[in-house]
Design a protein around this motif. Structure first.
Motif, PDB file in Angstrom:
ATOM      1  N   PHE A 129       5.889   0.063   5.727  1.00 29.32           N
ATOM      2  CA  PHE A 129       5.008  -0.226   4.516  1.00 29.32           C
ATOM      3  C   PHE A 129       3.945  -1.243   4.942  1.00 29.32           C
ATOM      4  O   PHE A 129       3.381  -2.600   3.756  1.00 29.32           O
ATOM      5  CB  PHE A 129       6.193  -0.750   3.195  1.00 29.32           C
ATOM      6  N   LYS A 179      11.318   2.105  -1.992  1.00 32.66           N
ATOM      7  CA  LYS A 179       9.975   2.293  -2.251  1.00 32.66           C
ATOM      8  C   LYS A 179       9.232   1.454  -2.004  1.00 32.66           C
ATOM      9  O   LYS A 179       9.469   0.539  -1.834  1.00 32.66           O
ATOM     10  CB  LYS A 179       9.908   2.071  -4.893  1.00 32.66           C
ATOM     11  N   GLY A 180       7.696   1.693  -2.293  1.00 33.62           N
ATOM     12  CA  GLY A 180       6.715   1.067  -1.503  1.00 33.62           C
ATOM     13  C   GLY A 180       5.427   1.838  -0.970  1.00 33.62           C
ATOM     14  O   GLY A 180       5.607   3.496  -0.884  1.00 33.62           O
ATOM     15  N   SER A 181       4.588   1.482  -0.498  1.00 39.23           N
ATOM     16  CA  SER A 181       3.358   2.233  -0.218  1.00 39.23           C
ATOM     17  C   SER A 181       2.771   1.969   1.117  1.00 39.23           C
ATOM     18  O   SER A 181       3.026   1.195   1.793  1.00 39.23           O
ATOM     19  CB  SER A 181       2.236   0.933  -1.444  1.00 39.23           C
ATOM     20  N   VAL A 182       2.794   3.659   1.518  1.00 41.40           N
ATOM     21  CA  VAL A 182       2.995   3.523   2.743  1.00 41.40           C
ATOM     22  C   VAL A 182       1.205   3.459   3.052  1.00 41.40           C
ATOM     23  O   VAL A 182       0.737   3.551   3.434  1.00 41.40           O
ATOM     24  CB  VAL A 182       2.839   5.007   3.467  1.00 41.40           C
ATOM     25  N   VAL A 183       1.704   2.234   4.323  1.00 39.96           N
ATOM     26  CA  VAL A 183       0.787   1.701   5.427  1.00 39.96           C
ATOM     27  C   VAL A 183       0.111   2.269   6.813  1.00 39.96           C
ATOM     28  O   VAL A 183      -0.965   2.487   7.463  1.00 39.96           O
ATOM     29  CB  VAL A 183       0.492  -0.010   5.459  1.00 39.96           C
ATOM     30  N   GLY A 230       8.872  10.207   2.728  1.00 42.48           N
ATOM     31  CA  GLY A 230       9.351   9.451   1.765  1.00 42.48           C
ATOM     32  C   GLY A 230      10.185  10.253   0.804  1.00 42.48           C
ATOM     33  O   GLY A 230      10.839   9.650  -0.557  1.00 42.48           O
TER      34      GLY A 230
END
Length: 302
Positions: free
Chosen positions: A284, A240-244, A221
């Protein structure tokens, strides 16, 4: 041409379930099978980004044939050594409240098999790129990274190494084109804790002094840092983004860096940005990065 080496490729059997109970029958809610291994991941992402590569390494048995078939589905070329004894491993990735991994052993690799790999590596030409990544299985010499890099030293081949501790440090005298430790691996080499982008720079320079031409540090991050051989120091926060799923993100960064470097004809800033966004795109997503995902992130990168 781009080549990747994975010493012990695998089939990764990935399952998800709400909660795993040891000693009980557990029913999964999701399952998938993917070819696994760091070099394998680099080759797949290169293919996703529109670049041809050849994946090298050792495979055996029906699982080895399946790894080759799956790689073909991604459009990635393979030129594996077919090992006579054993079978390519299956690694089980269990994703429940806690993540658990059960990794297989892999085939028995002989001196004859190792020599066959060396013969393939000897055909790599000046200007080509070779990626060596991942751990060394117990059936191989512990210094195989050094053996390969010393064998290719001075031939004008861009060798990229993504490995930990001594595997990485011991190849530095042979001047690898790029090494890619993460900040924790870099800190472990020097027995320090490195948590921000500024702190990694002096230690990356020390690896340059030991022989590395370019040092790319992935920091999850926190983004990434490149200390380049032309004197540039490039730093960036992560998109920016959501870690999958972070598995394969570092390998994707390597593939993105190669892509950016090749397409820009040697511009380090382009390679750095492409690497950072490719690593993030894989993190992501539940699968490895695709070109549209990477290009979308590039537009957001400051």
């Amino acid at each position: 041409m781009i080549y990747t080496v994975t010493f012990n490729p695998s089939i990764d059997y990935i399952v998800r379930l709400d909660n795993m109970q040891v000693g009980e029958i557990n029913r999964v809610t999701y399952e998938d099978m993917l070819p696994g291994g760091k070099g394998i991941n680099v080759s797949i992402v290169l293919s996703n980004l529109g670049h041809e590569s050849t994946a090298l390494g050792f495979v055996a048995g029906f699982t080895g044939k399946e790894i080759e078939r799956m790689m073909g589905n991604y459009g990635a070329k393979t030129d594996f050594i077919q090992v006579k004894e054993g079978r390519s491993r299956i690694n089980m990735k269990i994703k429940a409240k806690e993540e658990t991994e059960i990794n297989g052993i892999g085939p028995k690799i002989t001196d004859e098999d190792i020599e066959a790999l060396y013969q393939k590596l000897d055909t790599i030409q000046k200007g080509d790129t070779l990626v060596i990544a991942g751990s060394v299985p117990s059936m191989l010499p512990s210094d195989i990274y050094e053996r390969i890099t010393s064998r290719l030293d001075g031939r004008g081949i861009n060798v990229i190494v993504d490995a930990e501790r001594n595997l990485l440090v011991n190849v530095l005298p042979f001047h690898p084109f790029l090494i890619k430790p993460n900040n924790h691996e870099l800190g472990a080499i020097f027995n320090v804790e490195l948590n921000d982008r500024d702190s990694v720079v002096p230690y990356a320079k020390r690896l340059q002094e030991k022989g590395a031409r370019n040092v790319l540090i992935s920091m999850a991050g926190e983004g990434a840092v490149l200390v380049a051989e032309n004197g540039d120091i490039l730093k960036s926060e992560a998109p920016k983004g959501s870690v999958v799923n972070s598995v394969g993100a570092g390998d994707s960064m390597v593939a993105g860096f190669i892509t950016g470097f090749e397409e820009s004809k040697g511009d380090y800033e382009t390679a750095f940005k492409m690497g950072l966004c490719t690593g993030s795109a894989s993190a992501f997503s539940s699968k490895l990065a695709t070109r549209p995902e990477v290009e979308a992130l590039l537009k957001t990168l400051k």
